[in-house]
Design a protein around this motif. Structure first.
Motif: not given
Length: 157
Positions: A105-130
Motif C-alpha cells: 500500500f502507498i499514499c499516492a498524493v504528491g511525493k508521499h510514497c517517496q517520503m516513506g508513506m508506504k506499507l508492505n504486509v505479509t499475511i499468514l494463513a489463519a491456522d499457521a503457527p506463530s
C-alpha cells in the motif's frame, strides 16, 4: 427431515470449530495512534506485527491530505501508482486480509510514497503457527587459567 434439535446441534458444532479462528481476527490500526501519515516508520511497524487471514487493516488519515492505493511489489518499490489494484480515500478505510501472501500500500498524493508513506504486509494463513522467536546468540565464556583443555565437560550419566 432433521429435527430442530439436530439442526441446532449441527450449528453449535460448526460454531465450536470455527469460533477460535473468528475470535482470533485482529483489527490493525495502521500506524497505531499515529495513523496513516508522513514521518512514521511503517516498515518497523509492520515488522512488529503478525498479520493473518481474517485480520483487517484500518487506515486512519486526513482525507484532504492522503489516500491509500494498493499496488504490486515492483510498483511499491518504485512508488508507482498508475496500475493501482485498489484505492481508498474515505479517511477511515478498512482493508480485509482475505488470503495469505504479501500486499503493498502507498499514499499516492504528491511525493508521499517517496517520503516513506508506504506499507508492505505479509499475511499468514489463519491456522499457521506463530513464527519462532529468533534464537539467542551463544557466546563462549572467557578462557579460564585453571583449565588445561578447551573441550567442554561431558557427563556420561
Amino acid at each position: 427431515m432433521a429435527s430442530n434439535n439436530q439442526m441446532l446441534a449441527g450449528a453449535a458444532a460448526i460454531a465450536v470449530v470455527f469460533l477460535p479462528v473468528l475470535a482470533s481476527a485482529v483489527v490493525h490500526p495502521v500506524g497505531d495512534a499515529s495513523g496513516w501519515t508522513l514521518g512514521f516508520d511503517y516498515t518497523a511497524w509492520s515488522e512488529s506485527k503478525q498479520f493473518r487471514v481474517g485480520d483487517a487493516l484500518v487506515f486512519n488519515y486526513n482525507k484532504a491530505n492522503h489516500n491509500v492505493v494498493e499496488v504490486t511489489g515492483p510498483d511499491f518499490k518504485a512508488c508507482n501508482n498508475t496500475r493501482g489494484l485498489g484505492a481508498w480515500s474515505s479517511g477511515s478505510d478498512v482493508v480485509e486480509l482475505e488470503k495469505p501472501g504479501r500486499r503493498w500500500f502507498i499514499c499516492a498524493v504528491g511525493k508521499h510514497c517517496q517520503m516513506g508513506m508506504k506499507l508492505n504486509v505479509t499475511i499468514l494463513a489463519a491456522d499457521a503457527p506463530s513464527p519462532a522467536p529468533a534464537p539467542a546468540l551463544w557466546t563462549a565464556p572467557p578462557p579460564s587459567s585453571h583449565h588445561k583443555s578447551r573441550r567442554p565437560f561431558v557427563s556420561k550419566w
